[in-house]
Design a protein around this motif. Sequence first.
Motif, PDB file in Angstrom:
ATOM      1  N   UNK A 172       0.840  -1.206   0.000  1.00  0.00           N
ATOM      2  CA  UNK A 172       0.000   0.000   0.000  1.00  0.00           C
ATOM      3  C   UNK A 172       0.865   1.241   0.000  1.00  0.00           C
TER       4      UNK A 172
ATOM      5  N   UNK B 273      -1.145  -7.092  -4.439  1.00  0.00           N
ATOM      6  CA  UNK B 273      -2.547  -7.503  -4.350  1.00  0.00           C
ATOM      7  C   UNK B 273      -2.730  -8.368  -3.137  1.00  0.00           C
ATOM      8  N   UNK B 274      -3.832  -8.147  -2.482  1.00  0.00           N
ATOM      9  CA  UNK B 274      -4.077  -8.913  -1.268  1.00  0.00           C
ATOM     10  C   UNK B 274      -5.458  -9.511  -1.348  1.00  0.00           C
ATOM     11  N   UNK B 275      -5.656 -10.770  -1.647  1.00  0.00           N
ATOM     12  CA  UNK B 275      -4.622 -11.770  -1.914  1.00  0.00           C
ATOM     13  C   UNK B 275      -3.992 -11.609  -3.288  1.00  0.00           C
TER      14      UNK B 275
ATOM     15  N   UNK C 203      -9.725 -10.336  -8.234  1.00  0.00           N
ATOM     16  CA  UNK C 203     -10.697  -9.282  -8.543  1.00  0.00           C
ATOM     17  C   UNK C 203     -11.383  -9.519  -9.870  1.00  0.00           C
TER      18      UNK C 203
ATOM     19  N   UNK D 210     -14.118 -15.356   3.644  1.00  0.00           N
ATOM     20  CA  UNK D 210     -13.624 -14.469   4.688  1.00  0.00           C
ATOM     21  C   UNK D 210     -14.166 -13.060   4.492  1.00  0.00           C
ATOM     22  N   UNK D 211     -14.603 -12.466   5.574  1.00  0.00           N
ATOM     23  CA  UNK D 211     -15.144 -11.108   5.528  1.00  0.00           C
ATOM     24  C   UNK D 211     -14.031 -10.129   5.859  1.00  0.00           C
ATOM     25  N   UNK D 212     -13.659  -9.279   4.907  1.00  0.00           N
ATOM     26  CA  UNK D 212     -12.578  -8.338   5.167  1.00  0.00           C
ATOM     27  C   UNK D 212     -13.125  -6.931   5.351  1.00  0.00           C
ATOM     28  N   UNK D 213     -14.444  -6.819   5.604  1.00  0.00           N
ATOM     29  CA  UNK D 213     -14.981  -5.474   5.797  1.00  0.00           C
ATOM     30  C   UNK D 213     -15.576  -4.963   4.518  1.00  0.00           C
ATOM     31  N   UNK D 214     -14.778  -4.289   3.679  1.00  0.00           N
ATOM     32  CA  UNK D 214     -15.425  -3.729   2.497  1.00  0.00           C
ATOM     33  C   UNK D 214     -15.435  -4.683   1.317  1.00  0.00           C
TER      34      UNK D 214
ATOM     35  N   UNK E 115     -13.432 -12.420   0.672  1.00  0.00           N
ATOM     36  CA  UNK E 115     -12.571 -13.298  -0.120  1.00  0.00           C
ATOM     37  C   UNK E 115     -13.126 -14.706  -0.031  1.00  0.00           C
TER      38      UNK E 115
ATOM     39  N   UNK F  46     -18.161  -8.788  -3.392  1.00  0.00           N
ATOM     40  CA  UNK F  46     -18.569  -7.543  -2.745  1.00  0.00           C
ATOM     41  C   UNK F  46     -19.024  -7.810  -1.334  1.00  0.00           C
ATOM     42  N   UNK F  47     -19.101  -6.733  -0.577  1.00  0.00           N
ATOM     43  CA  UNK F  47     -19.440  -6.846   0.836  1.00  0.00           C
ATOM     44  C   UNK F  47     -20.773  -7.560   1.059  1.00  0.00           C
ATOM     45  N   UNK F  48     -21.716  -7.331   0.143  1.00  0.00           N
ATOM     46  CA  UNK F  48     -23.046  -7.881   0.396  1.00  0.00           C
ATOM     47  C   UNK F  48     -23.305  -9.197  -0.322  1.00  0.00           C
TER      48      UNK F  48
ATOM     49  N   UNK G 100     -23.324 -13.099  -1.292  1.00  0.00           N
ATOM     50  CA  UNK G 100     -23.420 -14.309  -0.482  1.00  0.00           C
ATOM     51  C   UNK G 100     -23.183 -15.503  -1.361  1.00  0.00           C
TER      52      UNK G 100
ATOM     53  N   UNK H 241     -10.681  -8.687  11.108  1.00  0.00           N
ATOM     54  CA  UNK H 241     -11.706  -9.293  10.265  1.00  0.00           C
ATOM     55  C   UNK H 241     -11.238 -10.619   9.684  1.00  0.00           C
TER      56      UNK H 241
ATOM     57  N   UNK I 171     -17.987  -4.923  13.708  1.00  0.00           N
ATOM     58  CA  UNK I 171     -17.625  -4.117  12.547  1.00  0.00           C
ATOM     59  C   UNK I 171     -18.840  -3.423  11.959  1.00  0.00           C
TER      60      UNK I 171
ATOM     61  N   UNK J 287     -15.486   3.098   1.685  1.00  0.00           N
ATOM     62  CA  UNK J 287     -15.850   2.338   0.494  1.00  0.00           C
ATOM     63  C   UNK J 287     -17.307   2.518   0.071  1.00  0.00           C
TER      64      UNK J 287
END
Lengths: 356, 291, 363
Positions: free
Chosen positions: A202, A242-244, A285, A304-308, A311, A326-328, A330, C197, C221, C279
């Motif tokens: 970053x 890139x992560x991952x 991505x 895995x939930x990374x917030x925004x 993965x 995306x965050x939402x 499923x 997270x 969160x 975001x």
Amino acid sequence: MAKITLTNLAHSYLNNPNHDNDYALKPLNHEWTDGTAYALLGPSGCGKTTLLNLISGLLTPSKGKILFDGNDVTDLKTAARNIAQVFQFPVIYDTMTVRENLSFPLKNRGMKKDYIEKRVKEVADAISLNDILDKKASGLTADIKQKISLGRGLVREDVSAILFDEPLTVIDPHMKWQLRTQIKEVHKNLGHTMIYVTHDQTEALTFADKVIVMFEGEVLQIASAAELFERPAHTFVGYFIGSPGMNILPVSIEEDNAVLGSHNIMLDAKYKKLTGKIELGIRPEFVTITNDPFALPVTIDKVEDVGHYKIARGRFQDHPLNIILNECDEIKSATTHVIFDKKKINIYQNDWRVEP
Amino acid sequence: MKKTRNQKAWFMVLPVLILVAFSAIIPLMTVVNYSVQDTFGNNNFFWVGLEWFEEILASDRVHDALGRQVTFTAIILAIEVPLGIFIALHMPKKSGFWSSLCLVLLALPLLIPWNVVGTIWQIFGRIDIGLLGYTLDKMGINYNYTQNALDAWITIIIMDVWHWTSLVVLLSYAGLRSIPGPYYQAAKIDQASRWAVFRHIELPKMKGVLLIAILLRFMDSFMIYTEPFVVTGGGPGNATTFLSIDLVKMAIGQFDLGPAAAFSLIYFLVILLVSWAFYTVMMNMDKEADV
Amino acid sequence: MSLELKNISLAVEGHLHIYQSNLKLEKATMNVLLGPTLSGKTTLMRIMAGLEKPSSGQIIWNGKDITNCRLQDRDVAMVYQQFINYPTLSVYENIASPLRVMNKNKHEIEIAVKKAAEILKISPYLDRKPIELSGGQQQRCALARALVKGAGLVLLDEPLVNLDYKLREELREEIPKIFERSGAIFVYATTEPEEALLLGGNTAALFEGRIRQFGKTSQVYRNPKDIITADVFSNPPMNFLKFRKKYKKLTFEGGISHTETDHLSNLSDGDYIAGFRANHLDLTRKRAAQIKFSVRVNHTEITGSETFIHMNYTGEKWIGLVKGVHNLEQAANIPVYLDLAHIYIFAEEGNLELSAFYATKVK
């Protein structure tokens, strides 16, 4: 400001280097454009600090030359090269005030008092140190001390380049944003050549105009952040940025298809016949989940939930595959299908990217 | 960090307490005892209160010895500290064969028993069989430490410098080694002169160790006995009779136990006071550094 | 197995370092202590380990009060930031050391050490000294030593912070897997929300010596109890904007107003602070119901796949995170769009009035 040229530069810490692996920095040719911000990015031991020390003059190279504006500085000591350096931990003169710290390099060069005062004020304004100029430097916080270190480099108008050696290491994560922003602003306003060493992607990608990715003493790619992301020249670059990192799948190529097991992956162009270790790289991505049952089947092991974003870690034909959601989003079942964006696929032969 | 309490630890300290009691506290109490009493001989003692203390504090003889002592300590510190720092600055920086060799050579004078040091210099300075004395004599210089007060002082000072500067060197060297490389690099980039590097980087960062070095040298030189005694015996006349030599003369030579005891206690308190002052300064500096 | 902290506080020289805290940790759980430096994470861990005695309160382990128990009598293992290993012992001996203290026999020790080394992937280095290993390998050695002890409570104090970020990613994935089988209680301190997270489990958000919220990580969160928790758990920092609600209309600072949406109808009239994460700002209108703000761009930072936009809106500094590469001109005035469903509403004093609507929908 100066144009820095490296000709066949290489360095080994051993006295009699025999073959490639003895070199901490493998032979490198590069021209650093005046006024550009560069980042040296790579894992520990990749040679980035060695390269920085060769440019600063702390190390004399085993082979090759370094030129500043065409002048050979290879044998010149640090002081004569007119560079400035910010270290991993703040290096300031404890006995002096902030103002005295900033004036120090100019005083040593015998500049006139008015000139020094003017320069100190200009630089203090540029890095917002003007209201603490007369405070003693030793009692201040780490981020302010690093700014003082930077300021000492900026006061000299003829400084050829500013080198940063992982300068945000001791800074609070919360202050890292601010300091990064400020360094970038200084670069924009004053236009120095800046070379920044880090192992944090970053920091490197947000700071630099061009990033130099290194691995085991070798420079793998020099490019802008966007290009490193879309077209990594080496599988390591794809992995490291890139992560991952990029997904790498072993394939064989048949014209405009990549074949893995019983599946065909469409490519954007036709490729020549390739031999050796052939791999397909696609960033998480650019992998999308689809309901199309004829697309590539994957099994999802974990989300895995990374917030925004999320993965999804899965497998395609027993090879690990990561997908960014995306965050939402499923994932309802453990088996699903994916498509690769064919415009974003890169093909690698023996770890190096090949053009179609 | 708050340590967990464990009462059993006191048992470990008990043997040391007993030892210290016998070797230090009880003898000290004996001295205090003597300092407030007088005797007519035959172990007959009677109380005199603070009389001895008053006598000592007013005594010219003690004032002279104090004067000599202060001069001596001041000269010693003025020579050894700068010289020690100077040598430390010029020692090899990289750890390897040469730096190890230097460290060993420097440590040698510190290992010699003190009366042997005295004896070495006593013989060294003799005009008939001493290398230094003989050479000076042959060069035509009038040098005799047994008869000339100045020569005696010079000899003792040089002896002490030879003996103890290494301590300052070793402590300063340790302090210098702990300065991280980037400070020197930054100074090079700033084109700082050698003096500026010393004044703004090395000296401030060595403050802690230097204070320890000065404190140790102060204490030792203020109490100095063996070396000058072996060389000059306090002479010629009174010229090199420092405080401790004077004290011993009083206590053992003249057997004036009362005054000697009072003298010892005053001596002890002076050193304690100066050391405490140093300690407070050091602690305040540490606090400043932590901020 | 459970660990409970009841009314724990710690005062040092009259200043409270840890305020009255209560925490209950269950067996086989990963618990993250998240907060900036000096928020009390390390102090709290040291109290759990027994290195510090709390000024008040009790520590209850498996139902027993161990507040006054010595460190050596507690069932705890600790891993530090600075790869702590015994420098003079080989890797094998390092890992074996807690077993030797427990008086296990040679055979048992060999089996346990080899197994731990295999799990942590350092089997080829058993004969080397720690100084000969790379940073990542040294930390693996420290982790193996903690693993082999089989302790019921494993404390990890920012163990990955001194490793380069790729190595950190690798180890971060492995750590939960490795310790899952042991069934111990894990406490992991970190300053990075992403790490919390990724580790999952439960998170306690700490700030200035107080545990502000404790619960399932994704819950804390998405449903922070107050402004400070929300900010602690955001990277980049959360954006804020004041607004007033009156007669079914929301008026934001800067003059933009909008009619309330259904989920806001229960909110009483008054002045509030809206908080939203970077975001959730869009550069183009994605939905009709989005609010448009005109901001001034300060500068942009491109990370390759995403762009951070540093902007100014009527004096408030905001950071937006958008997908893709966007080279925006400095000092340009651009529109950004925000969904009301993404806003957290806080009272002026800081506590949460209404959680963001979208958070209730995310699984």
